[in-house]
Motif scaffolding. Sequence first.
Motif: not given
Length: 313
Positions: A192, A230, A279, A281, A293, A295
Amino acid sequence: MKPMLASVADGIPRGADWVHEVKWDGMRVLADVHDGRLVLSSRTGRDVSVSFPELAGLAETYDDLLLDGEVVALDGGIPSFAALAERMHVSSARKAAQLATTRPVTFMAFDLLRLFGSDLTSQPWSARRELLERLDLRSSAWQVPPVYDDGEELFDATREQGLEGVVSKRRTSPYAPGRRSPDWRKSPHRASLSVVVGGWRPETGTTNRLGAVLVGTPDGAGGWEYAGRVGAGLAGAAGGRVGRMLEPLSRSDSPFSNEVPREDAVGAFWVEPTLVVEVQSLGRGSTGKLRQPAYLGVRSDLTPADLHEVSDA
Protein backbone atom coordinates in the motif's frame (compact mmCIF):
# COMPACT_ATOMS: atom_id res chain seq x y z
CA MET A 1 3.60 17.35 20.47
CA LYS A 2 4.02 15.36 17.26
CA PRO A 3 4.71 11.61 17.31
CA MET A 4 8.12 10.05 16.74
CA LEU A 5 8.37 8.39 13.32
CA ALA A 6 10.07 5.22 12.11
CA SER A 7 12.52 5.01 9.22
CA VAL A 8 12.25 2.29 6.59
CA ALA A 9 14.32 -0.79 7.48
CA ASP A 10 16.56 -2.61 4.99
CA GLY A 11 16.13 -5.77 7.04
CA ILE A 12 14.89 -6.82 10.46
CA PRO A 13 17.44 -5.65 13.09
CA ARG A 14 18.98 -8.49 15.08
CA GLY A 15 20.37 -8.74 18.59
CA ALA A 16 19.45 -8.01 22.18
CA ASP A 17 19.53 -4.23 21.58
CA TRP A 18 16.26 -4.44 19.66
CA VAL A 19 12.63 -5.23 20.44
CA HIS A 20 9.85 -5.76 17.91
CA GLU A 21 6.14 -4.94 17.68
CA VAL A 22 3.32 -5.57 15.23
CA LYS A 23 2.90 -2.74 12.71
CA TRP A 24 -0.78 -1.85 12.83
CA ASP A 25 -2.70 -0.74 9.76
CA GLY A 26 -4.44 2.22 11.38
CA MET A 27 -4.28 5.87 12.33
CA ARG A 28 -1.50 7.23 14.54
CA VAL A 29 -2.97 9.03 17.55
CA LEU A 30 -1.67 10.69 20.72
CA ALA A 31 -4.07 10.26 23.65
CA ASP A 32 -3.68 13.08 26.20
CA VAL A 33 -5.45 12.66 29.54
CA HIS A 34 -5.43 15.59 31.95
CA ASP A 35 -7.87 16.69 34.67
CA GLY A 36 -10.48 14.13 33.64
CA ARG A 37 -10.45 15.17 29.96
CA LEU A 38 -9.23 13.21 26.95
CA VAL A 39 -7.88 14.83 23.79
CA LEU A 40 -7.04 12.61 20.81
CA SER A 41 -4.66 14.18 18.29
CA SER A 42 -3.76 12.91 14.82
CA ARG A 43 -0.23 12.89 13.45
CA THR A 44 -0.85 16.34 11.96
CA GLY A 45 -2.06 17.72 15.32
CA ARG A 46 -5.76 17.70 14.43
CA ASP A 47 -8.15 17.08 17.35
CA VAL A 48 -10.01 13.87 16.44
CA SER A 49 -11.61 13.22 19.84
CA VAL A 50 -15.16 13.44 18.50
CA SER A 51 -14.46 10.72 15.92
CA PHE A 52 -13.79 7.98 18.47
CA PRO A 53 -16.26 8.22 21.40
CA GLU A 54 -15.58 4.64 22.48
CA LEU A 55 -12.15 5.84 23.70
CA ALA A 56 -13.63 8.47 26.05
CA GLY A 57 -13.19 6.14 29.01
CA LEU A 58 -9.43 6.63 28.85
CA ALA A 59 -10.06 9.92 30.69
CA GLU A 60 -11.07 7.90 33.74
CA THR A 61 -8.01 5.65 33.88
CA TYR A 62 -5.43 8.03 35.38
CA ASP A 63 -5.29 11.73 36.30
CA ASP A 64 -2.49 12.62 33.91
CA LEU A 65 -0.85 10.69 31.09
CA LEU A 66 0.10 10.97 27.41
CA LEU A 67 0.00 7.83 25.29
CA ASP A 68 1.24 7.19 21.78
CA GLY A 69 -0.53 4.52 19.77
CA GLU A 70 -2.58 3.47 16.80
CA VAL A 71 -6.34 3.46 16.34
CA VAL A 72 -7.34 0.37 14.35
CA ALA A 73 -10.58 -1.03 12.97
CA LEU A 74 -10.84 -4.78 12.67
CA ASP A 75 -12.35 -6.49 9.65
CA GLY A 76 -12.60 -10.25 10.18
CA GLY A 77 -10.13 -9.95 13.04
CA ILE A 78 -7.51 -8.18 10.89
CA PRO A 79 -6.81 -4.41 11.12
CA SER A 80 -8.04 -2.73 7.95
CA PHE A 81 -7.34 0.84 6.91
CA ALA A 82 -10.28 0.69 4.50
CA ALA A 83 -12.55 -0.21 7.42
CA LEU A 84 -11.10 2.63 9.49
CA ALA A 85 -11.51 5.22 6.72
CA GLU A 86 -15.20 5.82 7.41
CA ARG A 87 -14.39 6.62 11.05
CA MET A 88 -11.45 9.00 10.54
CA HIS A 89 -13.31 11.96 9.08
CA VAL A 90 -16.48 11.99 11.18
CA SER A 91 -17.09 15.37 12.83
CA SER A 92 -20.66 14.70 14.01
CA ALA A 93 -20.83 13.36 17.56
CA ARG A 94 -24.14 11.65 16.78
CA LYS A 95 -22.81 9.85 13.71
CA ALA A 96 -19.60 8.91 15.54
CA ALA A 97 -21.65 7.34 18.34
CA GLN A 98 -23.57 5.26 15.80
CA LEU A 99 -20.39 4.10 14.08
CA ALA A 100 -18.81 3.24 17.42
CA THR A 101 -21.47 0.54 17.68
CA THR A 102 -21.39 -0.77 14.11
CA ARG A 103 -17.70 -0.21 13.31
CA PRO A 104 -15.82 -0.01 16.64
CA VAL A 105 -12.14 0.83 16.91
CA THR A 106 -9.40 -0.26 19.29
CA PHE A 107 -6.57 1.95 20.54
CA MET A 108 -3.25 0.08 20.56
CA ALA A 109 -1.12 2.00 23.09
CA PHE A 110 2.57 1.31 22.50
CA ASP A 111 4.38 4.18 24.25
CA LEU A 112 4.05 6.37 27.35
CA LEU A 113 5.30 9.95 27.00
CA ARG A 114 4.05 11.60 30.19
CA LEU A 115 2.79 10.32 33.55
CA PHE A 116 1.57 12.38 36.52
CA GLY A 117 3.16 15.53 35.09
CA SER A 118 6.57 13.96 34.42
CA ASP A 119 7.92 14.14 30.86
CA LEU A 120 9.25 10.68 29.97
CA THR A 121 10.50 11.38 26.44
CA SER A 122 14.16 11.53 27.49
CA GLN A 123 13.90 8.12 29.16
CA PRO A 124 14.96 5.01 27.20
CA TRP A 125 12.25 2.97 25.50
CA SER A 126 12.75 0.15 28.02
CA ALA A 127 11.92 2.41 30.99
CA ARG A 128 8.86 3.89 29.26
CA ARG A 129 7.65 0.43 28.33
CA GLU A 130 8.01 -0.87 31.89
CA LEU A 131 5.87 2.01 33.21
CA LEU A 132 3.31 1.52 30.44
CA GLU A 133 2.87 -2.15 31.31
CA ARG A 134 2.50 -1.35 34.99
CA LEU A 135 -0.48 0.90 34.19
CA ASP A 136 -2.43 -2.24 33.20
CA LEU A 137 -4.47 -0.48 30.50
CA ARG A 138 -6.94 -3.12 29.34
CA SER A 139 -10.49 -2.79 28.07
CA SER A 140 -12.58 -3.70 25.05
CA ALA A 141 -11.59 -0.39 23.43
CA TRP A 142 -7.88 -0.13 24.27
CA GLN A 143 -4.93 -2.35 25.07
CA VAL A 144 -1.16 -2.47 25.29
CA PRO A 145 -0.07 -4.97 22.62
CA PRO A 146 2.86 -7.32 23.37
CA VAL A 147 6.45 -6.92 22.19
CA TYR A 148 8.77 -9.65 20.94
CA ASP A 149 12.49 -10.40 21.06
CA ASP A 150 12.68 -12.30 17.75
CA GLY A 151 11.91 -9.87 14.96
CA GLU A 152 12.35 -12.30 12.07
CA GLU A 153 9.95 -14.77 13.62
CA LEU A 154 7.42 -11.97 14.17
CA PHE A 155 7.88 -10.80 10.58
CA ASP A 156 7.05 -14.27 9.26
CA ALA A 157 4.08 -14.62 11.63
CA THR A 158 2.58 -11.25 10.70
CA ARG A 159 2.89 -12.06 7.01
CA GLU A 160 1.07 -15.36 7.49
CA GLN A 161 -1.67 -13.65 9.50
CA GLY A 162 -2.24 -10.89 6.96
CA LEU A 163 -0.95 -8.12 9.24
CA GLU A 164 0.82 -5.01 7.97
CA GLY A 165 4.33 -5.77 9.19
CA VAL A 166 6.78 -5.13 12.03
CA VAL A 167 8.24 -2.09 13.80
CA SER A 168 11.62 -2.63 15.48
CA LYS A 169 12.75 -0.33 18.29
CA ARG A 170 16.11 0.15 19.97
CA ARG A 171 15.68 -0.51 23.69
CA THR A 172 17.85 2.46 24.67
CA SER A 173 16.16 5.00 22.38
CA PRO A 174 14.62 8.16 23.85
CA TYR A 175 11.40 9.46 22.30
CA ALA A 176 12.13 12.09 19.62
CA PRO A 177 8.86 14.02 19.01
CA GLY A 178 8.24 14.83 15.35
CA ARG A 179 11.45 13.20 14.16
CA ARG A 180 11.99 10.19 11.89
CA SER A 181 14.61 8.18 13.74
CA PRO A 182 16.77 5.17 12.82
CA ASP A 183 16.12 3.95 16.38
CA TRP A 184 12.64 2.93 15.15
CA ARG A 185 12.53 0.92 11.91
CA LYS A 186 9.47 -0.31 10.04
CA SER A 187 9.28 -3.41 7.85
CA PRO A 188 5.88 -3.55 6.08
CA HIS A 189 4.40 -6.44 4.09
CA ARG A 190 1.53 -4.72 2.31
CA ALA A 191 2.00 -3.06 -1.06
CA SER A 192 0.00 0.00 0.00
CA LEU A 193 1.12 3.53 -0.66
CA SER A 194 0.18 7.06 0.35
CA VAL A 195 -0.20 9.31 -2.70
CA VAL A 196 -1.48 12.79 -3.52
CA VAL A 197 -4.46 13.45 -5.76
CA GLY A 198 -3.62 15.83 -8.61
CA GLY A 199 -6.71 15.37 -10.74
CA TRP A 200 -9.88 13.40 -11.33
CA ARG A 201 -11.94 11.99 -14.17
CA PRO A 202 -15.74 11.79 -14.32
CA GLU A 203 -17.55 8.50 -14.19
CA THR A 204 -18.32 7.21 -17.69
CA GLY A 205 -21.53 8.77 -18.99
CA THR A 206 -21.45 11.67 -16.52
CA THR A 207 -19.80 15.09 -16.41
CA ASN A 208 -19.54 15.78 -12.69
CA ARG A 209 -19.59 12.47 -10.84
CA LEU A 210 -16.12 11.32 -9.80
CA GLY A 211 -15.10 8.00 -11.30
CA ALA A 212 -11.33 7.95 -10.81
CA VAL A 213 -8.52 10.03 -9.35
CA LEU A 214 -5.13 10.78 -10.87
CA VAL A 215 -2.41 10.37 -8.27
CA GLY A 216 1.24 11.16 -7.81
CA THR A 217 4.28 10.38 -5.67
CA PRO A 218 7.28 12.58 -4.76
CA ASP A 219 9.58 13.14 -7.76
CA GLY A 220 12.68 13.81 -5.66
CA ALA A 221 12.77 17.49 -6.58
CA GLY A 222 9.92 18.80 -4.45
CA GLY A 223 7.23 18.05 -7.01
CA TRP A 224 4.96 15.15 -7.94
CA GLU A 225 5.47 12.36 -10.45
CA TYR A 226 2.34 10.99 -12.06
CA ALA A 227 1.72 7.45 -10.75
CA GLY A 228 -1.54 6.47 -12.43
CA ARG A 229 -5.31 6.50 -12.44
CA VAL A 230 -7.22 4.93 -9.54
CA GLY A 231 -10.86 3.99 -10.03
CA ALA A 232 -11.35 0.76 -8.09
CA GLY A 233 -12.83 1.41 -4.66
CA LEU A 234 -14.35 4.77 -5.59
CA ALA A 235 -17.84 3.64 -6.52
CA GLY A 236 -20.85 5.07 -4.71
CA ALA A 237 -20.45 7.03 -1.49
CA ALA A 238 -16.63 6.85 -1.46
CA GLY A 239 -16.38 8.63 -4.80
CA GLY A 240 -18.90 11.26 -3.76
CA ARG A 241 -17.00 11.96 -0.55
CA VAL A 242 -13.67 12.37 -2.35
CA GLY A 243 -15.31 14.51 -5.04
CA ARG A 244 -16.62 16.95 -2.44
CA MET A 245 -13.16 17.23 -0.89
CA LEU A 246 -11.64 18.03 -4.30
CA GLU A 247 -14.17 20.70 -5.31
CA PRO A 248 -12.37 23.67 -3.67
CA LEU A 249 -8.96 22.53 -4.95
CA SER A 250 -9.59 23.13 -8.67
CA ARG A 251 -6.77 24.47 -10.88
CA SER A 252 -6.34 24.95 -14.63
CA ASP A 253 -3.27 22.79 -15.32
CA SER A 254 -1.69 19.51 -14.30
CA PRO A 255 0.28 19.60 -11.02
CA PHE A 256 2.50 16.67 -12.09
CA SER A 257 6.11 17.25 -13.11
CA ASN A 258 6.01 14.59 -15.82
CA GLU A 259 3.57 14.18 -18.70
CA VAL A 260 0.27 12.47 -17.99
CA PRO A 261 -0.55 9.94 -20.73
CA ARG A 262 -3.24 11.14 -23.13
CA GLU A 263 -5.61 8.30 -22.22
CA ASP A 264 -5.64 9.56 -18.63
CA ALA A 265 -5.41 13.31 -19.28
CA VAL A 266 -8.28 13.69 -21.76
CA GLY A 267 -11.35 14.95 -19.92
CA ALA A 268 -9.51 15.24 -16.61
CA PHE A 269 -10.07 18.01 -14.05
CA TRP A 270 -6.91 19.16 -12.29
CA VAL A 271 -6.62 19.98 -8.57
CA GLU A 272 -4.00 21.30 -6.18
CA PRO A 273 -2.02 18.30 -4.86
CA THR A 274 -3.00 18.64 -1.20
CA LEU A 275 -5.30 15.66 -0.59
CA VAL A 276 -3.48 12.47 0.49
CA VAL A 277 -5.12 9.08 -0.07
CA GLU A 278 -4.07 5.49 0.55
CA VAL A 279 -4.02 3.04 -2.35
CA GLN A 280 -3.17 -0.63 -2.69
CA SER A 281 -1.54 -2.00 -5.82
CA LEU A 282 0.57 -4.78 -7.32
CA GLY A 283 3.59 -2.48 -7.41
CA ARG A 284 4.76 -0.38 -10.36
CA GLY A 285 4.95 -1.40 -13.99
CA SER A 286 7.77 -0.66 -16.44
CA THR A 287 6.34 2.83 -17.08
CA GLY A 288 6.37 3.69 -13.38
CA LYS A 289 2.58 3.60 -13.06
CA LEU A 290 0.88 1.65 -10.29
CA ARG A 291 -0.40 -1.76 -11.36
CA GLN A 292 -4.10 -2.42 -10.66
CA PRO A 293 -4.37 0.26 -7.94
CA ALA A 294 -7.38 0.40 -5.64
CA TYR A 295 -8.50 3.24 -3.38
CA LEU A 296 -8.53 2.47 0.36
CA GLY A 297 -9.32 5.82 1.97
CA VAL A 298 -8.34 9.44 2.62
CA ARG A 299 -5.27 9.98 4.84
CA SER A 300 -6.36 13.01 6.86
CA ASP A 301 -3.52 12.14 9.24
CA LEU A 302 -0.89 12.86 6.55
CA THR A 303 0.12 15.92 4.55
CA PRO A 304 1.96 16.14 1.22
CA ALA A 305 5.02 17.29 3.17
CA ASP A 306 4.97 13.98 5.06
CA LEU A 307 5.23 12.09 1.76
CA HIS A 308 8.23 14.16 0.67
CA GLU A 309 9.85 13.55 4.05
CA VAL A 310 9.50 9.78 3.70
CA SER A 311 10.92 9.80 0.17
CA ASP A 312 13.93 11.83 1.30
CA ALA A 313 14.61 9.71 4.40
